[in-house]
Motif scaffolding. Structure first.
Motif, PDB file in Angstrom:
ATOM      1  N   ASN A 169     -14.756  42.119  13.777  1.00  0.00           N
ATOM      2  CA  ASN A 169     -14.129  41.879  12.476  1.00  0.00           C
ATOM      3  C   ASN A 169     -15.050  42.245  11.335  1.00  0.00           C
ATOM      4  O   ASN A 169     -14.624  42.760  10.300  1.00  0.00           O
TER       5      ASN A 169
ATOM      6  N   ARG B 146     -14.745  44.792   8.129  1.00  0.00           N
ATOM      7  CA  ARG B 146     -14.942  44.416   6.717  1.00  0.00           C
ATOM      8  C   ARG B 146     -15.884  45.370   6.020  1.00  0.00           C
ATOM      9  O   ARG B 146     -15.665  45.753   4.870  1.00  0.00           O
TER      10      ARG B 146
ATOM     11  N   GLU C 277     -15.656  39.360  19.033  1.00  0.00           N
ATOM     12  CA  GLU C 277     -14.561  39.376  18.073  1.00  0.00           C
ATOM     13  C   GLU C 277     -15.091  39.235  16.633  1.00  0.00           C
ATOM     14  O   GLU C 277     -14.655  39.941  15.727  1.00  0.00           O
TER      15      GLU C 277
ATOM     16  N   THR D 190      -3.705  42.555  16.062  1.00  0.00           N
ATOM     17  CA  THR D 190      -4.155  42.001  14.775  1.00  0.00           C
ATOM     18  C   THR D 190      -3.453  42.631  13.582  1.00  0.00           C
ATOM     19  O   THR D 190      -3.572  42.136  12.467  1.00  0.00           O
TER      20      THR D 190
ATOM     21  N   LYS E  19     -14.173  48.678   5.352  1.00  0.00           N
ATOM     22  CA  LYS E  19     -13.261  48.588   4.210  1.00  0.00           C
ATOM     23  C   LYS E  19     -14.036  48.620   2.903  1.00  0.00           C
ATOM     24  O   LYS E  19     -13.660  49.308   1.950  1.00  0.00           O
TER      25      LYS E  19
ATOM     26  N   THR F 209      -9.991  42.446  20.376  1.00  0.00           N
ATOM     27  CA  THR F 209      -8.801  41.602  20.419  1.00  0.00           C
ATOM     28  C   THR F 209      -8.143  41.645  21.792  1.00  0.00           C
ATOM     29  O   THR F 209      -7.633  40.647  22.276  1.00  0.00           O
TER      30      THR F 209
ATOM     31  N   LYS G  55      -4.798  36.521   8.692  1.00  0.00           N
ATOM     32  CA  LYS G  55      -4.594  37.914   8.260  1.00  0.00           C
ATOM     33  C   LYS G  55      -3.315  38.487   8.846  1.00  0.00           C
ATOM     34  O   LYS G  55      -2.538  39.131   8.162  1.00  0.00           O
ATOM     35  N   ARG G  56      -3.151  38.243  10.130  1.00  0.00           N
ATOM     36  CA  ARG G  56      -1.976  38.808  10.780  1.00  0.00           C
ATOM     37  C   ARG G  56      -0.704  38.192  10.187  1.00  0.00           C
ATOM     38  O   ARG G  56       0.271  38.889   9.932  1.00  0.00           O
TER      39      ARG G  56
ATOM     40  N   MET H 250      -8.321  35.822  12.113  1.00  0.00           N
ATOM     41  CA  MET H 250      -7.337  36.701  12.722  1.00  0.00           C
ATOM     42  C   MET H 250      -5.925  36.200  12.480  1.00  0.00           C
ATOM     43  O   MET H 250      -5.064  36.957  12.075  1.00  0.00           O
TER      44      MET H 250
ATOM     45  N   MET I 247     -10.471  33.578  16.255  1.00  0.00           N
ATOM     46  CA  MET I 247     -11.037  32.930  15.074  1.00  0.00           C
ATOM     47  C   MET I 247      -9.973  32.771  14.011  1.00  0.00           C
ATOM     48  O   MET I 247      -8.944  33.412  14.038  1.00  0.00           O
TER      49      MET I 247
ATOM     50  N   PRO J 121      -2.219  35.532  17.082  1.00  0.00           N
ATOM     51  CA  PRO J 121      -1.156  35.771  18.058  1.00  0.00           C
ATOM     52  C   PRO J 121      -1.626  35.787  19.510  1.00  0.00           C
ATOM     53  O   PRO J 121      -0.863  36.176  20.372  1.00  0.00           O
ATOM     54  N   ILE J 122      -2.859  35.367  19.778  1.00  0.00           N
ATOM     55  CA  ILE J 122      -3.277  35.289  21.177  1.00  0.00           C
ATOM     56  C   ILE J 122      -2.472  34.174  21.865  1.00  0.00           C
ATOM     57  O   ILE J 122      -2.025  34.336  22.991  1.00  0.00           O
TER      58      ILE J 122
ATOM     59  N   GLU K  23      -4.500  45.242  12.251  1.00  0.00           N
ATOM     60  CA  GLU K  23      -5.592  45.796  11.448  1.00  0.00           C
ATOM     61  C   GLU K  23      -5.914  47.201  11.951  1.00  0.00           C
ATOM     62  O   GLU K  23      -5.692  47.500  13.130  1.00  0.00           O
ATOM     63  N   PRO K  24      -6.475  48.059  11.089  1.00  0.00           N
ATOM     64  CA  PRO K  24      -6.902  49.362  11.585  1.00  0.00           C
ATOM     65  C   PRO K  24      -7.998  49.197  12.648  1.00  0.00           C
ATOM     66  O   PRO K  24      -8.812  48.289  12.575  1.00  0.00           O
TER      67      PRO K  24
ATOM     68  N   LYS L  63       0.182  39.649   6.880  1.00  0.00           N
ATOM     69  CA  LYS L  63       0.808  40.962   7.016  1.00  0.00           C
ATOM     70  C   LYS L  63       2.247  40.861   7.490  1.00  0.00           C
ATOM     71  O   LYS L  63       3.108  41.587   7.004  1.00  0.00           O
TER      72      LYS L  63
END
Lengths: 294, 148
Positions: free
Chosen positions: A125, A129, A121, A226, A132, A246, B7-8, B4, B1, B64-65, A228-229, B11
């Protein structure tokens, strides 16, 4: 000799866990002087040098560690530390390639590899980064070549940010700052930078909506967990795709499909090559607009 | 972690500040660990549409896990918020809803979908009572957990 080095390395590890980074680095250096063929000593010193923000030396140590394990040897930690140092030095291209190697090595580990449960994980991530960072820099370059004022202002802010960060690193090295204080300063600098960029973009969007509108990442490229893309999507039996790292994390807790709650295990998952190609195409596309929703 | 969940949530917050379904509104999100939402039930005579009910969300680092902790809050005044009467809602605000326990939770749920689920659980209710409270007290007497 290697025995002495081992006990110095242990002392270094203890100091590291206690947050005594300068002492830890010193122990590792002594250990290397006793015995220089143990890649772990270099990996650990790379890690402590990241904490001390000595990026160049962290790169050297990671490379040294990788050199000892050989070009195809399992050394995911060294590749991950290398990637962090490269990104901090503003080399997202190199950082991405190191991060992908680290990610690939935990995905296909050698039989004797020691992998921490969080590695996948974390590395996943970090790949994101780097992508991006690469995307943003390239995008800004392209806009600047077109004489875009916003890109030029963003770049100036970026240069200032980098200068402030370098200043923190320098003061950390001169021991005017402790590692904890330095990392707090860095976070402050980064969050200030992000605020200013956001403000600047809002201003341009208001003043010239046609040329400066934010772009949304298409929903099918976004991981539903997540938000995220994705960069390494896998598909479930019911046809929905998720970011591999994830979904693995979710399956560890509950071996069920997130949408249908049917039983689901890692072995049921398949690579979604088509979607991966679409994700790659997005990362390569560049955008004349900024991404609204990183 | 840790990265995650924050960030989520960041959003989700950005989305929620845009549009929300009717009857659901964000009250406050002082940080990314605890949010408060108000919900109103639009078409059930048990719950007048002018009454709003306050939900408190608490998120762990593993969101969200892992599921968030969601409860109704009672507030005495300014504005007044009551705990809605429902067979699956205790008088202390704890909600018995499958998607909120660890078996029923799925990381594709989010704050908005939880609010919608709770809203529809209330909208479909026909009994203005708390039949679970007596069972819960019995459980507590027996030293059991107040879980559904």
């Amino acid at each position: 000799m290697s025995y002495l080095a081992e006990s110095l390395k242990e002392k270094g590890n203890i100091a590291f866990r206690n947050g005594e980074f300068i002492e830890a680095e010193d122990y590792y250096t002594q250990a290397v002087q006793k015995y220089s063929r143990n890649p772990l000593i270099f990996t650990n010193r790379a890690n402590v040098r990241l904490k001390l923000q000595r990026w160049d030396e962290a790169v050297n140590d990671s490379l040294k560690s990788i050199e000892i394990t050989g070009p195809n040897g399992q050394n995911h930690k060294a590749f991950y530390f290398l990637a962090q140092a490269q990104l901090a030095m503003h080399h997202p291209h190199e950082a991405l390639s190191s991060a992908l190697t680290a990610y690939d090595q935990v995905l296909h580990p050698s039989p004797t590899a020691k992998i921490s449960p969080r590695d996948m994980e974390t590395f996943s991530n970090f790949v994101l980064r780097c992508k991006k960072a690469k995307f943003e820099i390239r995008d800004r370059d392209r806009l600047r070549r077109q004489g875009d004022l916003r890109a030029e202002l963003e770049e100036t802010l970026d240069i200032n940010k980098q200068r402030d960060l370098d200043d923190v690193s320098r003061r950390l090295e001169a021991r005017e700052l402790g590692p904890v204080e330095a990392s707090e300063r860095n976070q402050e600098i980064l969050s200030n930078f992000e605020k200013k960029i956001a403000e600047l973009r809002t201003l341009f969007a208001v003043a010239d909506p046609t040329n400066h509108k934010p772009r949304e990442i298409p929903d099918h490229l976004i991981d539903m967990i997540t938000f995220e893309p994705m960069h390494d999507p896998v598909i479930t039996k019911n046809g929905h795709s998720y970011e591999r790292a994830t979904l693995y994390e979710h399956l560890k807790r509950s071996p069920t499909d997130p949408l249908t709650r049917d039983p689901l295990t890692i072995n049921d998952l398949r690579n979604n090559f088509g979607l991966k190609a679409a994700c790659d195409a997005f990362w390569e596309s560049g955008a004349s607009e900024w991404i609204a929703d990183w | 972690m840790a990265g995650m969940s924050s960030k989520r949530l960041q959003k989700e917050l950005t989305k929620i500040q845009g549009t929300l379904p009717p009857g659901i509104s964000l009250v406050s999100a002082p940080d990314l660990r605890e949010w408060q939402m108000d919900i109103a039930i639009l078409d059930n005579p048990i719950y007048p549409p002018s009454d709003h009910y306050r939900l408190r969300f608490q998120f762990s680092q593993s969101y969200p896990i892992e599921a968030p902790e969601v409860v109704f809050m009672a507030i005495n005044s300014n504005p007044e918020r009551k705990i809605p009467l429902h067979p699956h809602i205790y008088s202390n605000g704890i909600i018995c809803l499958d998607l909120l326990d660890s078996q029923g939770w799925s990381p594709v749920h989010n704050v908005e979908s939880i609010c919608i689920s709770i809203q529809s659980m209330l909208a479909g209710n026909t009994k203005a009572e708390r039949e679970f409270d007596s069972i819960r007290l019995l459980w507590l007497d027996l030293g059991g957990l107040a879980d559904c």
